[in-house]
Design a protein around this motif. Structure first.
Motif, PDB file in Angstrom:
ATOM      1  N   GLY A  97      72.741  32.063  25.696  1.00  0.00           N
ATOM      2  CA  GLY A  97      72.632  30.758  25.039  1.00  0.00           C
ATOM      3  C   GLY A  97      72.214  29.691  26.043  1.00  0.00           C
ATOM      4  N   LEU A  98      71.169  28.919  25.698  1.00  0.00           N
ATOM      5  CA  LEU A  98      70.670  27.893  26.615  1.00  0.00           C
ATOM      6  C   LEU A  98      70.827  26.491  26.035  1.00  0.00           C
ATOM      7  N   VAL A  99      70.324  26.279  24.850  1.00  0.00           N
ATOM      8  CA  VAL A  99      70.528  25.004  24.148  1.00  0.00           C
ATOM      9  C   VAL A  99      70.966  25.359  22.734  1.00  0.00           C
ATOM     10  N   ILE A 100      72.199  25.084  22.429  1.00  0.00           N
ATOM     11  CA  ILE A 100      72.757  25.484  21.139  1.00  0.00           C
ATOM     12  C   ILE A 100      73.240  24.245  20.392  1.00  0.00           C
ATOM     13  N   PRO A 101      72.547  23.883  19.322  1.00  0.00           N
ATOM     14  CA  PRO A 101      72.958  22.680  18.593  1.00  0.00           C
ATOM     15  C   PRO A 101      74.270  22.880  17.846  1.00  0.00           C
ATOM     16  N   GLU A 102      74.961  21.787  17.656  1.00  0.00           N
ATOM     17  CA  GLU A 102      76.184  21.810  16.846  1.00  0.00           C
ATOM     18  C   GLU A 102      75.797  22.077  15.394  1.00  0.00           C
ATOM     19  N   GLY A 103      76.629  22.810  14.700  1.00  0.00           N
ATOM     20  CA  GLY A 103      76.389  23.014  13.273  1.00  0.00           C
ATOM     21  C   GLY A 103      76.138  24.469  12.921  1.00  0.00           C
ATOM     22  N   ASP A 104      75.449  24.652  11.802  1.00  0.00           N
ATOM     23  CA  ASP A 104      75.277  25.984  11.235  1.00  0.00           C
ATOM     24  C   ASP A 104      74.092  26.686  11.894  1.00  0.00           C
ATOM     25  N   CYS A 105      74.387  27.405  12.948  1.00  0.00           N
ATOM     26  CA  CYS A 105      73.348  28.063  13.736  1.00  0.00           C
ATOM     27  C   CYS A 105      73.965  29.345  14.271  1.00  0.00           C
TER      28      CYS A 105
END
Lengths: 161, 106
Positions: free
Chosen positions: A106-114
């Motif tokens: 994981g490098l850039v993981i947005p908050e939320g449903d992902c």
């Protein structure tokens, strides 16, 4: 159960994740993932090692730190950055071959449903954390957030793990 | 042009991909090399991958036509914006909402 080689690969990636992330965000030359039938939306990739196991010299030169790290991994077969743009859904599918296992960092993981679902297990990527899963199992991924998700994908030869 | 030997080997690999069966990494590497440099080989692999994901298209369907012509990927859910079930569709054509029919404007 992750083997010792698998564990050392994860450790190497997690110790260097910020350098990898910085290069992942800096490089230009992402292309559409060519298997259009397996996703809806926009899924971009930046190859570093191709399916033949060869470094892609032009791309590798754009991310020298990542290339040097990946070169240290025993049995690495393919490697590249993956950018899943907002709204993109990768449909359930299986990899081609039983000869490799897939590693995600994981490098850039947005908050939320992902997330990523492998058979019945749902994974949520975390920045700076890596995990290995069987690409031959039915799996799907999605990014239902407003921001892109970046991971480093590596295929590892099972016989080297 | 593919030799018979290469075509048969590609079709064997493609059949296993389409059926969700295992293909070795060496076989995939070999097949990909061919598909990178030969349109026929690329078409064989593309169709196999499509079949693996979508299953066999219904006889006479648009999917079957598009697959046969290798025209790409038909996925109505990507662009369908109108009514999606037969009753809604029938009601839409009946136009019972009192609006004037555009066809009568000519």
């Amino acid at each position: 159960m992750v083997s010792q080689t698998g564990a050392s690969t994860i450790k190497l990636l997690e110790e260097n994740w910020e350098d990898i992330r910085d290069e992942c965000l800096k490089v230009s030359g992402y292309i559409d993932y060519p298997e259009f039938q397996i996703y809806k939306g926009k899924w971009d990739v930046f190859g570093i090692i191709d399916l033949q196991g060869n470094f892609m010299p032009e791309n590798a030169a754009k991310c020298p730190k990542t290339t040097a790290i990946v070169q240290q991994i025993p049995g690495v077969n393919t490697a590249g950055f993956s950018k899943l743009t907002p709204g993109c859904i990768v449909k359930p599918h299986k990899g081609f071959t039983d000869d490799v296992l897939r590693c995600h960092l994981g490098l850039v993981i947005p908050e939320g449903d992902c997330g990523l679902k492998v058979e019945e297990t749902v994974y949520r990527w975390e920045e700076g954390k890596a995990f290995i899963f069987d690409d031959r199992a039915l799996h799907e991924a999605w990014n239902r957030t407003d921001f892109p998700r970046y991971v480093l994908i590596i295929d590892l030869l099972k016989k080297c793990l | 042009m593919l030799s018979t030997e290469v075509r048969l080997k590609l079709e064997d690999i493609a059949a296993r991909i389409a059926g969700g069966l295992d293909v070795t990494l060496a076989e995939m590497q070999w097949a990909t090399k061919w598909s990178d440099h030969n349109r026929s080989a690329a078409e064989i692999l593309r169709k196999a991958r499509r079949r693996a994901i979508m299953g066999e298209p219904a006889k006479g369907s648009l999917d079957e036509l598009m697959e046969g012509m290798d025209l790409g990927f038909e996925d109505p859910s990507d662009h369908l914006i109108g009514p999606q079930n037969p009753i809604d569709l029938a009601n839409w054509f009946k136009r019972e909402d009192g609006e004037s029919d555009w066809r009568q404007h000519d």
